[in-house]
Design an enzyme around this catalytic site. Structure first.
Site, PDB file in Angstrom:
ATOM      1  N   GLU A  36      25.727   9.864  -4.346  1.00 17.81           N
ATOM      2  CA  GLU A  36      26.423   8.680  -4.464  1.00 17.81           C
ATOM      3  C   GLU A  36      27.384   8.512  -5.801  1.00 17.81           C
ATOM      4  O   GLU A  36      26.924   9.113  -6.741  1.00 17.81           O
ATOM      5  CB  GLU A  36      25.390   7.324  -4.626  1.00 17.81           C
ATOM      6  CG  GLU A  36      26.086   6.236  -4.642  1.00 17.81           C
ATOM      7  CD  GLU A  36      25.264   4.979  -5.092  1.00 17.81           C
ATOM      8  OE1 GLU A  36      25.619   3.930  -4.734  1.00 17.81           O
ATOM      9  OE2 GLU A  36      24.225   5.405  -5.776  1.00 17.81           O
ATOM     10  N   CYS A 110      20.278   2.265  -1.547  1.00 12.90           N
ATOM     11  CA  CYS A 110      19.597   2.425  -2.859  1.00 12.90           C
ATOM     12  C   CYS A 110      18.883   1.384  -3.435  1.00 12.90           C
ATOM     13  O   CYS A 110      19.380   0.163  -3.895  1.00 12.90           O
ATOM     14  CB  CYS A 110      20.729   2.967  -3.855  1.00 12.90           C
ATOM     15  SG  CYS A 110      19.997   3.590  -5.389  1.00 12.90           S
ATOM     16  N   LYS A 149      24.723   3.680   5.071  1.00 15.53           N
ATOM     17  CA  LYS A 149      23.333   3.915   5.233  1.00 15.53           C
ATOM     18  C   LYS A 149      22.478   2.876   4.571  1.00 15.53           C
ATOM     19  O   LYS A 149      22.868   2.441   3.596  1.00 15.53           O
ATOM     20  CB  LYS A 149      23.056   5.225   4.517  1.00 15.53           C
ATOM     21  CG  LYS A 149      21.567   5.933   4.313  1.00 15.53           C
ATOM     22  CD  LYS A 149      21.487   7.189   3.471  1.00 15.53           C
ATOM     23  CE  LYS A 149      19.961   7.548   3.744  1.00 15.53           C
ATOM     24  NZ  LYS A 149      19.409   7.019   2.665  1.00 15.53           N
ATOM     25  N   ASN A 208      15.679   8.560   8.745  1.00 15.93           N
ATOM     26  CA  ASN A 208      15.769   9.342   7.685  1.00 15.93           C
ATOM     27  C   ASN A 208      14.198   8.727   7.123  1.00 15.93           C
ATOM     28  O   ASN A 208      13.994   7.668   7.174  1.00 15.93           O
ATOM     29  CB  ASN A 208      16.728   8.918   6.659  1.00 15.93           C
ATOM     30  CG  ASN A 208      16.434   9.319   5.060  1.00 15.93           C
ATOM     31  OD1 ASN A 208      16.968   8.576   4.123  1.00 15.93           O
ATOM     32  ND2 ASN A 208      15.924  10.503   4.881  1.00 15.93           N
TER      33      ASN A 208
END
Length: 320
Positions: A36, A110, A149, A208
């Site tokens: 990122e 995140c 994501k 994931n």
């Protein structure tokens, strides 16, 4: 970009640099995310063609700091992941790099305090209007593929509702990390809640969470119905997880990573961080190897530690 039946390297800070992405691809990764990068930082960069390395570098203006490095070999599979909290700023940053990558991905998962305090990462999960603004702005103005994501929200219903809103922006795929903001890596990933998202969407979902062996790719696909699978720690510890024939011993993978870091002139901090993560998983940083890696100041030191002095000298001589 095609997002069905793909093995995907997850974005990982200080790990997902060019050498590691190429290593993962050699072992079978179909799509490789870079680490990122925050839009504010990237807006300070300029695009530089590095003829010595054969790469395209994005260098912070007025410095020698390479913020992102890519090369033609990965053009069709590399994903540039961005941290942002502002649609127009995200677009300006994306315009700098969009012609050199296969896709732009917005980090909405995140949970680190740095991201949350800046309104980025998982902070976006509670701001569906802003998510819509960012994704539609990018899609409307870029020819490059745009995705995002996320991670799980407090309830499966909330996650599905957000995922449906994201799908309506027109993105071609959605990556879902099977943990919530408060969860830690040691907490089991909730594959059943990823399955809820898969059932609700028509676009491919990339699952994931808790993929540590090649067999886990099939396990998570079967459990969730996901179109593709993304792996983070399992790949960081041994990039050969993507190989259907089975893992290569980590010592060999580590050596190949060192050689690629030398070849592509990787930032020493990233190289050391990745090596330390491997060592901590399989061994211990308090043993001689770990202590030696910590003491390394540059690529020459790394080469010397792993007996790659001749290779290092050869590579450096070719750059001149």
């Amino acid at each position: 970009m095609e997002y069905r039946d793909k093995l995907v390297l997850a974005p990982m800070v200080r790990v997902g640099t060019l050498p590691f992405r190429l290593l993962a691809a050699e072992y079978g990764a179909d799509i490789t995310y870079g680490e990122e990068i925050i839009d504010h930082k990237f807006l300070k960069c300029e695009r530089v063609v590095n003829e010595s390395l054969g790469t395209t570098d994005f260098v912070e203006k007025g410095t020698d700091s390479v913020v992102f490095r890519t090369c033609p070999q990965e053009r069709g599979r590399v994903v540039f992941q961005m941290g942002t909290s502002h649609a127009v700023r995200a677009l300006k940053a994306a315009e700098i790099v969009c012609h050199d990558v296969a896709a732009i991905d917005i980090n909405m998962g995140c949970p680190k305090s740095f991201s949350l305090s800046g309104g980025m990462g998982a902070a976006l999960l509670s701001k569906p209007e802003l998510i819509h603004d960012i994704l539609t702005t990018l899609r409307r103005n870029l020819d490059t593929t745009v995705t995002c994501k996320i991670r799980l929200l407090n309830t499966p219903k909330d996650t599905v509702e957000l995922a449906r809103r994201i799908e309506k922006t027109g993105v071609p795929a959605l990556a879902v990390h099977g943990r919530k903001i408060k969860d830690r890596p040691r907490d089991p990933a909730k594959w059943d809640e990823i399955a809820d998202v898969v059932s609700a969407l028509s676009i491919p979902v990339i699952a994931n969470g808790d993929v540590f062996e090649y067999e886990d790719f099939k396990r998570i696909k079967d459990a969730t119905g996901a179109a593709s699978v993304m792996v983070a720690r399992g790949a960081m510890w041994n990039a050969s997880i993507f190989c259907a024939k089975g893992k290569t011993p980590w010592e060999e993978v580590k050596r190949e990573y060192v050689r690629k870091s030398i070849l592509w002139d990787s930032d020493i901090k990233s190289t050391k961080h990745t090596l330390k993560e491997m060592i901590m998983h399989y061994s211990c940083l308090e043993l001689p190897e770990g202590k030696s890696v910590i003491k390394c100041d540059n690529s020459a030191d790394i080469a010397r530690l792993y007996g790659e002095e001749d290779y290092y000298n050869f590579v450096v001589s070719k750059r001149k």
